[in-house]
Design a protein around this motif. Structure first.
Motif, short mmCIF file in Angstrom:
data_model
loop_
_atom_site.label_atom_id
_atom_site.label_comp_id
_atom_site.label_asym_id
_atom_site.label_seq_id
_atom_site.Cartn_x
_atom_site.Cartn_y
_atom_site.Cartn_z
N UNK A 124 0.82 -1.21 0.00
CA UNK A 124 0.00 0.00 0.00
C UNK A 124 0.86 1.26 0.00
N UNK A 125 1.98 1.20 0.67
CA UNK A 125 2.89 2.36 0.68
C UNK A 125 3.43 2.61 -0.72
N UNK A 126 3.84 1.53 -1.41
CA UNK A 126 4.34 1.68 -2.78
C UNK A 126 3.24 2.21 -3.71
N UNK A 154 -8.35 1.54 -7.20
CA UNK A 154 -6.94 1.53 -7.60
C UNK A 154 -6.10 0.73 -6.61
N UNK A 155 -6.32 0.97 -5.33
CA UNK A 155 -5.56 0.24 -4.32
C UNK A 155 -5.84 -1.26 -4.38
N UNK A 156 -7.12 -1.60 -4.59
CA UNK A 156 -7.46 -3.02 -4.71
C UNK A 156 -6.76 -3.65 -5.90
N UNK A 157 -6.76 -2.96 -7.02
CA UNK A 157 -6.09 -3.50 -8.21
C UNK A 157 -4.59 -3.68 -7.98
N UNK A 158 -3.97 -2.76 -7.26
CA UNK A 158 -2.54 -2.89 -6.96
C UNK A 158 -2.27 -4.11 -6.06
N UNK A 159 -3.15 -4.32 -5.11
CA UNK A 159 -3.00 -5.50 -4.23
C UNK A 159 -3.14 -6.77 -5.05
N UNK A 160 -4.15 -6.79 -5.95
CA UNK A 160 -4.41 -8.00 -6.75
C UNK A 160 -3.30 -8.29 -7.76
N UNK A 207 -11.40 -15.16 -7.68
CA UNK A 207 -12.58 -15.85 -7.18
C UNK A 207 -13.15 -15.30 -5.90
N UNK A 208 -12.50 -14.28 -5.32
CA UNK A 208 -13.01 -13.77 -4.04
C UNK A 208 -13.07 -12.24 -4.04
N UNK A 209 -14.11 -11.69 -3.44
CA UNK A 209 -14.14 -10.23 -3.27
C UNK A 209 -13.09 -9.82 -2.25
N UNK A 210 -12.68 -8.58 -2.32
CA UNK A 210 -11.72 -8.02 -1.38
C UNK A 210 -12.36 -6.77 -0.78
N UNK A 211 -12.64 -6.82 0.50
CA UNK A 211 -13.33 -5.70 1.15
C UNK A 211 -12.30 -4.75 1.75
N UNK A 241 -0.24 -8.43 -6.99
CA UNK A 241 0.67 -9.32 -6.26
C UNK A 241 -0.06 -10.53 -5.71
N UNK A 242 -1.23 -10.28 -5.14
CA UNK A 242 -2.07 -11.36 -4.59
C UNK A 242 -3.39 -11.32 -5.36
N UNK A 243 -3.52 -12.21 -6.31
CA UNK A 243 -4.64 -12.11 -7.26
C UNK A 243 -6.00 -12.21 -6.58
N UNK A 244 -6.09 -13.03 -5.54
CA UNK A 244 -7.39 -13.26 -4.89
C UNK A 244 -8.46 -13.62 -5.91
#
Length: 456
Positions: free
Chosen positions: A378-380, A426-432, A439-443, A434-437
């Motif tokens: 998240x910092x990056x 945008x933050x969710x896409x950046x996380x995904x 099949x699952x929502x990310x809250x 690295x960690x695709x997740x």
């Protein structure tokens, strides 16, 4: 395949004798749909009960009509016969308010030929002496013991349960203590008649759920335990979810509630879509239920053997799977995380891959990012693209992942009002990245940072 190692008790009888009311009374929950319309319980339905310290599994069956030629009712009779074969004890229910009928006599003859222990219940003794007068007629069927019962009030059930438990096999005292249920639970959901029951039967390799071209023939959620490549799974096959405005009568309304409860119980849903119909508003609505409840999801494009041909005819030379995938992504962008699987339940093609995809989604649903790694990501992301609103910068001081199933990230920031939904995406896409997740929502939840969070 037996549902569990508990003794199995099958409740059988002709339609509308009170089997489902008895079933609900014995398990203490409204599980079987109960309505005064003959034929309403149409599949075997399993649930656990307990009496005098002995646990057992009840099987509620569709009403048996021995002389019925209707194909659906013939299937119900066949499933009831399978349930009787599976059971350790059979409970034969007769309605004292109508007396003994030809179906009762024929079923009694069939049960006498069975080697299974039998407990006969004269039900609907609800109003005292009036119904008791008909109990002797039940004895005319030739059974040595009959238990007068009111399933509605519970009167007389204790003696009947004593008899049922008395027929159980001896308990294995050396059996290991039951461990916490960590089996992955998969709910098969979708509009009526998209092939949910056919898909489940293709997975199981046996006809566990009635398959009929009549939309809505699966009225209850049926739980089935299944061993898949050494992993024990629980499949919840749900009745098709109809639009609220089109729900006809109390049966269909209760069916919608049951399907929603099945979603709540599941780790992952398999949202079945009929490729012949393409993506419909109804599909989006059902998917929305799963999304709102934070379930992992796989979109199963069923009847693909037919749907693929339709795409080829409409768009020669194009990749049918790519075309249909783009339609799914465009039409259900709120579930962009959902994995896609293409199946033909009738031929079995793609079915195993769909289950494997569901298991991957379930694993991602339970995945947790280490706190240090999460904060670095998240910092990056915020350093690469800072967010400003009217000259004021959003600052993310700290992030944590307190829960999974679904994965939930809490951001501690300087001012939650600054967080725009587009920046959250945008933050969710950046996380995904690295960690695709998959099949699952990310809250993502945003909170105002206290001083201690600012110090991280």
């Amino acid at each position: 395949m037996s549902v569990s190692d508990r003794p199995l008790v099958a409740i059988v009888g002709r339609p509308n004798v009170g089997k489902s009311t008895l079933f609900n009374r014995l398990v203490g929950k409204r599980i079987a749909i109960v309505e005064d319309t003959p034929g309403i319980t149409r599949d075997r339905l399993y649930a656990d009960g307990e009496w005098l310290g002995r646990e057992y599994t009840l099987i509620d069956t569709g009403g048996i009509q021995m002389f019925e030629t209707d194909p659906l009712k013939a299937q119900i009779r066949g499933q009831a016969e399978i349930a009787m074969e599976e059971a350790d004890v059979v409970v034969f229910v007769i309605d004292t308010t109508t007396g003994v009928t030809a179906d009762d006599i024929e079923l009694a003859n069939a049960l006498r030929r069975s080697p299974k222990p039998l407990v006969v219940i004269a039900n609907k003794v609800d109003n005292g002496d009036q119904e008791y007068r008909n109990v002797p007629e039940v004895y005319s069927l030739g059974f040595s013991e009959v238990f007068p019962v009111s399933a509605l009030s519970g009167r007389g059930l204790g003696d009947a349960l004593d008899a049922i438990v008395g027929h159980f096999p001896a308990e294995d005292k050396d059996k290991a203590e039951e461990i916490e249920d960590e089996r992955i639970k998969i709910a098969i959901i979708g509009r009526p008649n998209v092939g949910k029951s056919s898909l489940l039967n293709a997975i199981l390799g046996e006809q566990r759920v009635i398959v009929s071209p009549v939309a809505g023939t699966t009225r209850d959620s049926i739980d089935t335990t299944f061993n898949f490549n050494g992993r024990e799974l629980v499949f919840i096959d749900t009745a098709g979810i109809r639009r609220a405005g089109k729900v006809q009568g109390s049966v269909e309304y209760y069916t919608v509630l049951r399907a929603l409860r099945a979603i709540d119980r599941a780790d992952v849903v398999m949202l079945v879509i009929d490729s012949n119909d393409g993506l419909t508003d109804g599909d989006k609505r059902v998917g929305g239920f799963a999304h709102e409840r934070g379930r992992a999801a796989v979109i199963v494009v069923n009847k693909w053997d037919l749907g693929r041909q339709d795409v080829l005819e409409e768009m020669p030379g194009q990749n049918p799977m790519k075309i249909f995938s783009e339609e799914m992504r465009d039409g259900m962008n709120f579930m962009a995380y959902a994995a896609l699987a293409f199946t033909s339940a009738t031929t079995g093609k793609g079915v195993t891959a769909a289950v494997e995809t569901a298991l991957d989604a379930a694993e991602n649903h339970a995945m947790r990012i280490p706190t240090g790694e999460l904060n670095r990501l998240l910092r990056d992301a915020s350093d690469a693209h800072p967010y400003l609103d009217h000259g004021k910068q959003l600052k993310i001081y700290y992030a944590t992942m307190p829960t999974v199933k679904p994965p939930k990230i809490v951001l501690f920031v300087n001012d939650p009002e600054l967080m725009h939904f587009s920046y959250k995406r945008y933050l969710e896409n950046q996380i995904r990245k690295t960690y695709a997740f998959e099949g699952t929502p990310l809250q993502i939840e945003v909170r105002k940072a206290a001083d201690k969070e600012r110090d991280h």
